[in-house]
Motif scaffolding. Structure first.
Motif: not given
Length: 62
Positions: A47-49, A54-56, A60-61
Motif C-alpha cells: 500500500r505504501a509503495f 500514485k503521488d508521482g 523520474d525513474l
C-alpha cells in the motif's frame, strides 16, 4: 496449495504484466514473462509503495 495469480484488466495482451497473489497474509508479485522470480511483501508495504506511485514519487525513474 495452488497459487491463484491475478492481473489487472488493464494489462497488455502480450502477457507482459505484473501479477499478484496472496498466501498466508503475504502478498506475492511476479512478472508474467518471468514467473520464476517472486517478490514477497506485506499489504502495508505494498500500500505504501502504491501510494508513492500514485503521488508521482517514482516518475523520474520511468
Amino acid at each position: 496449495m495452488e497459487i491463484k495469480w491475478r492481473k489487472s484488466s488493464k494489462s497488455a495482451d502480450q502477457g507482459a504484466c505484473v501479477e499478484l497473489a496472496e498466501i498466508d497474509g503475504e502478498i506475492l508479485l511476479r512478472e508474467s514473462d518471468d514467473p520464476g522470480v517472486v517478490v514477497r511483501t506485506s499489504r502495508v508495504k505494498l500500500r505504501a509503495f502504491l501510494a508513492g506511485v500514485k503521488d508521482g514519487e517514482f516518475d523520474d525513474l520511468v
